[in-house]
Design a protein around this motif. Structure first.
Motif, PDB file in Angstrom:
ATOM      1  N   GLY A  68       0.773  -1.238   0.000  1.00 36.23           N
ATOM      2  CA  GLY A  68       0.000   0.000   0.000  1.00 36.23           C
ATOM      3  C   GLY A  68       0.803   1.286   0.000  1.00 36.23           C
ATOM      4  O   GLY A  68       0.231   2.376   0.140  1.00 36.23           O
ATOM      5  N   HIS A  69       2.121   1.207  -0.191  1.00 37.36           N
ATOM      6  CA  HIS A  69       2.947   2.408  -0.096  1.00 37.36           C
ATOM      7  C   HIS A  69       2.623   3.443  -1.175  1.00 37.36           C
ATOM      8  O   HIS A  69       2.780   4.636  -0.941  1.00 37.36           O
ATOM      9  CB  HIS A  69       4.422   2.033  -0.164  1.00 37.36           C
ATOM     10  N   TYR A  70       2.197   2.987  -2.345  1.00 32.30           N
ATOM     11  CA  TYR A  70       1.868   3.906  -3.436  1.00 32.30           C
ATOM     12  C   TYR A  70       0.365   3.957  -3.691  1.00 32.30           C
ATOM     13  O   TYR A  70      -0.083   4.326  -4.771  1.00 32.30           O
ATOM     14  CB  TYR A  70       2.589   3.496  -4.720  1.00 32.30           C
ATOM     15  N   GLN A  71      -0.426   3.640  -2.671  1.00 32.55           N
ATOM     16  CA  GLN A  71      -1.873   3.684  -2.829  1.00 32.55           C
ATOM     17  C   GLN A  71      -2.350   5.085  -3.209  1.00 32.55           C
ATOM     18  O   GLN A  71      -3.285   5.246  -4.007  1.00 32.55           O
ATOM     19  CB  GLN A  71      -2.565   3.232  -1.547  1.00 32.55           C
ATOM     20  N   GLY A  72      -1.699   6.110  -2.648  1.00 29.00           N
ATOM     21  CA  GLY A  72      -2.086   7.474  -2.986  1.00 29.00           C
ATOM     22  C   GLY A  72      -1.865   7.797  -4.448  1.00 29.00           C
ATOM     23  O   GLY A  72      -2.648   8.542  -5.059  1.00 29.00           O
ATOM     24  N   VAL A  73      -0.819   7.242  -5.032  1.00 26.18           N
ATOM     25  CA  VAL A  73      -0.560   7.446  -6.467  1.00 26.18           C
ATOM     26  C   VAL A  73      -1.645   6.739  -7.269  1.00 26.18           C
ATOM     27  O   VAL A  73      -2.185   7.287  -8.239  1.00 26.18           O
ATOM     28  CB  VAL A  73       0.841   6.931  -6.845  1.00 26.18           C
ATOM     29  N   ARG A  74      -1.953   5.508  -6.897  1.00 25.86           N
ATOM     30  CA  ARG A  74      -2.990   4.770  -7.620  1.00 25.86           C
ATOM     31  C   ARG A  74      -4.336   5.491  -7.538  1.00 25.86           C
ATOM     32  O   ARG A  74      -5.072   5.563  -8.530  1.00 25.86           O
ATOM     33  CB  ARG A  74      -3.119   3.348  -7.071  1.00 25.86           C
ATOM     34  N   THR A 220       3.510  14.622  -2.727  1.00 23.75           N
ATOM     35  CA  THR A 220       4.710  14.415  -1.921  1.00 23.75           C
ATOM     36  C   THR A 220       4.282  13.839  -0.578  1.00 23.75           C
ATOM     37  O   THR A 220       3.431  14.407   0.104  1.00 23.75           O
ATOM     38  CB  THR A 220       5.476  15.733  -1.703  1.00 23.75           C
ATOM     39  N   PHE A 221       4.856  12.696  -0.234  1.00 23.19           N
ATOM     40  CA  PHE A 221       4.476  12.055   1.024  1.00 23.19           C
ATOM     41  C   PHE A 221       5.654  11.243   1.545  1.00 23.19           C
ATOM     42  O   PHE A 221       6.583  10.890   0.803  1.00 23.19           O
ATOM     43  CB  PHE A 221       3.239  11.174   0.840  1.00 23.19           C
ATOM     44  N   SER A 222       5.616  10.978   2.845  1.00 27.27           N
ATOM     45  CA  SER A 222       6.699  10.244   3.499  1.00 27.27           C
ATOM     46  C   SER A 222       6.325   8.785   3.665  1.00 27.27           C
ATOM     47  O   SER A 222       5.179   8.448   3.991  1.00 27.27           O
ATOM     48  CB  SER A 222       7.012  10.847   4.874  1.00 27.27           C
ATOM     49  N   LEU A 223       7.313   7.933   3.455  1.00 27.13           N
ATOM     50  CA  LEU A 223       7.154   6.504   3.651  1.00 27.13           C
ATOM     51  C   LEU A 223       8.018   6.065   4.823  1.00 27.13           C
ATOM     52  O   LEU A 223       9.195   6.434   4.900  1.00 27.13           O
ATOM     53  CB  LEU A 223       7.583   5.734   2.399  1.00 27.13           C
ATOM     54  N   GLN A 224       7.443   5.301   5.715  1.00 23.53           N
ATOM     55  CA  GLN A 224       8.203   4.703   6.809  1.00 23.53           C
ATOM     56  C   GLN A 224       8.453   3.238   6.437  1.00 23.53           C
ATOM     57  O   GLN A 224       7.534   2.419   6.497  1.00 23.53           O
ATOM     58  CB  GLN A 224       7.431   4.819   8.123  1.00 23.53           C
ATOM     59  N   LEU A 225       9.676   2.941   6.044  1.00 21.74           N
ATOM     60  CA  LEU A 225       9.969   1.638   5.455  1.00 21.74           C
ATOM     61  C   LEU A 225      10.860   0.794   6.347  1.00 21.74           C
ATOM     62  O   LEU A 225      11.862   1.267   6.889  1.00 21.74           O
ATOM     63  CB  LEU A 225      10.658   1.824   4.096  1.00 21.74           C
ATOM     64  N   VAL A 230      12.770  -1.338   2.198  1.00 19.68           N
ATOM     65  CA  VAL A 230      13.801  -0.571   1.494  1.00 19.68           C
ATOM     66  C   VAL A 230      14.432  -1.427   0.410  1.00 19.68           C
ATOM     67  O   VAL A 230      14.639  -0.990  -0.732  1.00 19.68           O
ATOM     68  CB  VAL A 230      14.876  -0.055   2.473  1.00 19.68           C
ATOM     69  N   ARG A 231      14.748  -2.662   0.748  1.00 18.25           N
ATOM     70  CA  ARG A 231      15.353  -3.554  -0.237  1.00 18.25           C
ATOM     71  C   ARG A 231      14.407  -3.808  -1.408  1.00 18.25           C
ATOM     72  O   ARG A 231      14.825  -3.874  -2.573  1.00 18.25           O
ATOM     73  CB  ARG A 231      15.783  -4.857   0.437  1.00 18.25           C
ATOM     74  N   ALA A 250      17.183  -0.498  10.058  1.00 10.99           N
ATOM     75  CA  ALA A 250      16.182   0.150  10.904  1.00 10.99           C
ATOM     76  C   ALA A 250      15.146   0.796   9.986  1.00 10.99           C
ATOM     77  O   ALA A 250      15.341   0.888   8.776  1.00 10.99           O
ATOM     78  CB  ALA A 250      16.832   1.207  11.795  1.00 10.99           C
ATOM     79  N   VAL A 251      14.046   1.235  10.586  1.00 11.74           N
ATOM     80  CA  VAL A 251      13.021   1.910   9.796  1.00 11.74           C
ATOM     81  C   VAL A 251      13.609   3.182   9.189  1.00 11.74           C
ATOM     82  O   VAL A 251      14.287   3.956   9.864  1.00 11.74           O
ATOM     83  CB  VAL A 251      11.801   2.246  10.665  1.00 11.74           C
ATOM     84  N   THR A 252      13.370   3.385   7.918  1.00  9.92           N
ATOM     85  CA  THR A 252      13.915   4.520   7.178  1.00  9.92           C
ATOM     86  C   THR A 252      12.769   5.387   6.679  1.00  9.92           C
ATOM     87  O   THR A 252      11.778   4.880   6.147  1.00  9.92           O
ATOM     88  CB  THR A 252      14.743   4.038   5.972  1.00  9.92           C
ATOM     89  N   THR A 253      12.901   6.710   6.846  1.00 12.31           N
ATOM     90  CA  THR A 253      11.932   7.653   6.298  1.00 12.31           C
ATOM     91  C   THR A 253      12.368   8.041   4.894  1.00 12.31           C
ATOM     92  O   THR A 253      13.491   8.510   4.698  1.00 12.31           O
ATOM     93  CB  THR A 253      11.819   8.910   7.173  1.00 12.31           C
ATOM     94  N   VAL A 254      11.494   7.846   3.940  1.00 10.85           N
ATOM     95  CA  VAL A 254      11.807   8.097   2.537  1.00 10.85           C
ATOM     96  C   VAL A 254      10.740   9.012   1.954  1.00 10.85           C
ATOM     97  O   VAL A 254       9.542   8.814   2.195  1.00 10.85           O
ATOM     98  CB  VAL A 254      11.865   6.789   1.728  1.00 10.85           C
TER      99      VAL A 254
END
Length: 268
Positions: A68-74, A220-225, A230-231, A250-254
């Motif tokens: 669901g990370h790109y649900q907003g784009v969809r 523009t939005f932040s992802l907590q991965l 990330v991989r 660790a969790v990365t903000t992207v």
């Protein structure tokens, strides 16, 4: 095969219509094209097809998108699809994630997912009950009839403006998603990801010079991965071939930053 999709398909050799024949599609001149047991039709012909995404890249993309990370784009893409659309194609469709969203927004539409990657098409062939999957190369000419599409999607994929114009109906709509300069900025330096082309906007305008911009939205939005996500993000696109192996622990903000735009055929 869905009737409206079959009616839109054309032989990539002679551009004649196609009809089912013993598990394949065949044109009146005898050119025959197999339908793989996984459900997609191979309409590649002529020169060698480009290398598509690998099975590993497709698996990574599927996992990332289904999270669901790109649900907003969809959602933004689907918003630009007219509910009255009857035929939608996605060029460089990958697994069909965005096409499925577009079909949900147009309840009477059928969809065509076009890509060169067989691993992606295996998934796209079953992404939606109103979708079909076709192996084809956008640069070799789309195996589609002139003016057959209501909507054409192009999400993070190659663009062939002349072919897009040919296959869209006069009142058709082209929906394009491109990355903005800050897209995935936090990962680029750390893992050597490919930079976003600084001239992308100018190159896009040149490619789509036969289209007029109808509307555009920048997301523009932040992802907590997690490290695994990330991989997957790095491994699901062209960066899989160029970047260092992600070592996130660790969790990365992207930052995700994209432009979603709708175009109409220019009246000139």
């Amino acid at each position: 095969m869905i009737t409206s999709v079959l009616a839109a398909l054309r032989c990539p050799v002679c551009q004649e219509t196609l009809q089912p024949a013993d598990g394949s599609l065949r044109c009146p001149r005898g050119h025959s094209f197999d339908r793989a047991r996984q459900g997609y039709v191979h309409l590649g012909a002529g020169r060698k097809l480009p290398e598509g995404d690998t099975a590993e890249m497709v698996a990574a993309r599927s996992a990332f998108l289904q999270a669901g990370h790109y649900q907003g784009v969809r959602t933004a893409v689907a918003r630009l699809v007219p509910p009255s659309a009857t035929l939608i194609a996605d060029i460089g469709a990958g697994t069909g994630y965005y096409l499925a969203g577009a079909l949900d927004a147009a309840p009477e539409a059928a969809g065509i997912a076009l890509d060169v990657a067989k691993p992606a098409l295996r998934r796209a062939a079953r992404v939606h009950p109103r979708a079909e999957a076709v192996l084809a190369d956008v640069w070799a000419g789309l195996p589609l009839a002139d003016g057959c599409l209501d909507v054409l999607l192009n999400v993070f994929a190659p663009r062939n403006g002349a072919e897009f114009r040919r296959v869209l109906r006069p009142d058709g709509r082209l929906v394009v998603v491109t990355p903005l300069p800050q897209h995935l900025a936090e990962l680029r330096d750390r893992y050597g990801l490919l930079d976003v082309d600084p001239d992308k906007a100018e190159r896009l305008a040149a490619t789509l010079r036969e289209f007029d911009l109808v509307e555009a939205e920048e997301l523009t939005f932040s992802l907590q991965l997690t490290p695994e996500e990330v991989r997957a993000l790095v491994g699901m696109g062209p960066n899989a071939f160029h970047s260092a192996a992600p070592d996130a622990d660790a969790v990365t903000t992207v930052t995700a930053a994209v432009r979603v735009a709708a175009y109409a055929l220019a009246d000139r």
